[in-house]
Design an enzyme around this catalytic site. Sequence first.
Site, PDB file in Angstrom:
ATOM      1  N   SER A 141     -19.571 -13.631  27.135  1.00 12.26           N
ATOM      2  CA  SER A 141     -18.483 -13.666  26.782  1.00 12.26           C
ATOM      3  C   SER A 141     -17.888 -14.936  25.993  1.00 12.26           C
ATOM      4  O   SER A 141     -16.943 -14.921  25.209  1.00 12.26           O
ATOM      5  CB  SER A 141     -17.234 -13.450  27.766  1.00 12.26           C
ATOM      6  OG  SER A 141     -17.758 -12.240  28.455  1.00 12.26           O
ATOM      7  N   HIS A 346     -20.428  -5.392  35.763  1.00 13.73           N
ATOM      8  CA  HIS A 346     -21.532  -5.854  36.431  1.00 13.73           C
ATOM      9  C   HIS A 346     -21.779  -5.261  37.708  1.00 13.73           C
ATOM     10  O   HIS A 346     -23.255  -5.336  38.096  1.00 13.73           O
ATOM     11  CB  HIS A 346     -21.102  -7.436  36.660  1.00 13.73           C
ATOM     12  CG  HIS A 346     -21.130  -8.395  35.292  1.00 13.73           C
ATOM     13  ND1 HIS A 346     -22.428  -8.900  34.850  1.00 13.73           N
ATOM     14  CD2 HIS A 346     -20.364  -9.067  34.526  1.00 13.73           C
ATOM     15  CE1 HIS A 346     -22.200  -9.492  33.615  1.00 13.73           C
ATOM     16  NE2 HIS A 346     -20.954  -9.449  33.403  1.00 13.73           N
ATOM     17  N   ASP A 385     -15.403  -7.948  23.646  1.00 15.10           N
ATOM     18  CA  ASP A 385     -16.459  -9.094  23.375  1.00 15.10           C
ATOM     19  C   ASP A 385     -18.068  -8.481  23.376  1.00 15.10           C
ATOM     20  O   ASP A 385     -18.869  -8.993  22.679  1.00 15.10           O
ATOM     21  CB  ASP A 385     -16.373 -10.139  24.286  1.00 15.10           C
ATOM     22  CG  ASP A 385     -16.090  -9.875  25.817  1.00 15.10           C
ATOM     23  OD1 ASP A 385     -16.213  -8.858  26.040  1.00 15.10           O
ATOM     24  OD2 ASP A 385     -15.925 -10.695  26.311  1.00 15.10           O
TER      25      ASP A 385
END
Length: 579
Positions: A141, A346, A385
């Site tokens: 990121s 994640h 991103d």
Amino acid sequence: MVNVTTPLLADDHRDAAAHSDPLDISENALRGESRATQTGRAWHTRVREAVLFAWALLATTGVLVLAVWVSHQQQTTYDKPAGKRNLVFMVSDGMGPASLSMTRSFRQYTDGLEYGDTLTLDKHFWGSSRTRSSSSLVTDSAAGATAFSCGRKSYNGAISMLPDSTPCGTVLEAAKRAGYKTGLVVTTDITDATPACFASHVDMRSQNDDIAVQEVGNGPLGRVVDLMFGGGRCRFLPNGTEGGCRADSIDVVEMAKNDYGWNYISDRAAFDEFWEGKKEVPLPMLGLFADLDIPFELDRRNMNDVYPSLSEMAKTALRALEKATEGSDQGFFLMIEGSRIDHAGHGNDPAAQVREVIEYDKAFKAVLDFLEESKTPGVLVATSDHETGGLAVARQVNANYPQYLWYPSVLANATSSSEHLARRLHDHIAKSSDGSIENLKKHINHELVVPGLGIHDASDDEISALAQKPEQSQDLFAQMISVRAQIGWSTHGHSAVDVNIYSSGGPGADALRGNVENTDVGKYLREYLNVDVDAITRELNEKMGGAKPRLGLESAQLEDHWMAHEQMEEGRRRVLGTA
């Protein structure tokens, strides 16, 4: 026969003439060509043909080059908007194309909609972005946000710093210098990579303590942000105080108020006075509503009296910045991030992720509505991103031929995220004096799995794993729901897949059509606002010095922000005595 003295374009038919076919001679005669005329004119004809061919080739090349140049100019140059304008840039951290597909189908299922009823984002699809960083095909990121803020490629971990360790000016800093009001709205720690890249400059994203002091104004350019909403309160409170997680004794909240004029709020009640319109938002405004991250939307909606949502913060920020620029010749620049889409990826938690995307879509619509109603022209640009999790909206769960389906109903049955359930499990273990595994298994199934995940057929192996390995419970809870929904994941990290770009449209936005680099997004932001980012870069380099070695880069580049997040959770469990 051709010899070494024969010109390159010489007629090589002479020797063959004696053996020419009579029919060929007759055909030549019909065309008015005799053997003599062929031989006499051959050399000049060949030269002329070669010259004509070369000219045609050059002309064709020139036309093609001109066409490419014209096309490029049409995409990269446009009539700059004149006068006052607003720009809202939205980042859906970790959201790839598969996340949209999964969320779209989930919403259609839960709301009973037809397949043609799509997300607001779908209706404003614009193009796609390539995401690699300067140091890896798979970005993080920090490098991704640096591409947006500076319009430059950099290494994973960089917070608006370039590979040569020099700072790069950001679009937010340049906008502030040009007279715009500026804002950052996120659902994670406000010192996390994405917001940090617009208002600070450090070598590595893990330098959260340094980022916090720069964000409030203690940096090379002074205060450049007018409004910040999000989490990360502990980064602003000194070590040793309640709720503080800094490594030093600096009270950044007091610094912000006393040295840089910030107004500060830290809870839902104070936020609601602005959200409900009881008061106008005084700028600069710092609102930190969670110690670290605002909970996943799946959990936050059950704690609505404690935490504001992304769309509520976005709407409040838009109203505040519009009010603050009423009498100004300049508008505002606002960055809004759906931060926790990434965290759900994640954690490989599809139930949490679909709710995050829906809330982000809601915030996206709120911005569109604002731009439609505002008297000041403005543009909305949104992208990600990177993608997180390697999400696949399908999963082969056994060795048989794969089924062509997935089950949104499984996600709909979940009322808590895997993160929240893991936290509840650790809290229970910390408070319980009963060391019985069997009793713990019963608690896990009846109090967590059934009501939290909506799963009534958990196997003994699944429950036993949770009881015996509570430190892995977040992953185990997420796996239980992913398998049953037949949702697949390839990683707990990021992937290199291209991500979507969305826009309201506006002057020059066609530059982001098609497939572009993430740096092209950053370049468009500065061009639309017509601000001088390069001048800010020069000033930063004068004030911060030239290139210098990055301390600890070798180990820092291996750092993963999700692991850092998990380490914070581990520290919390140690305090509770469950680790």
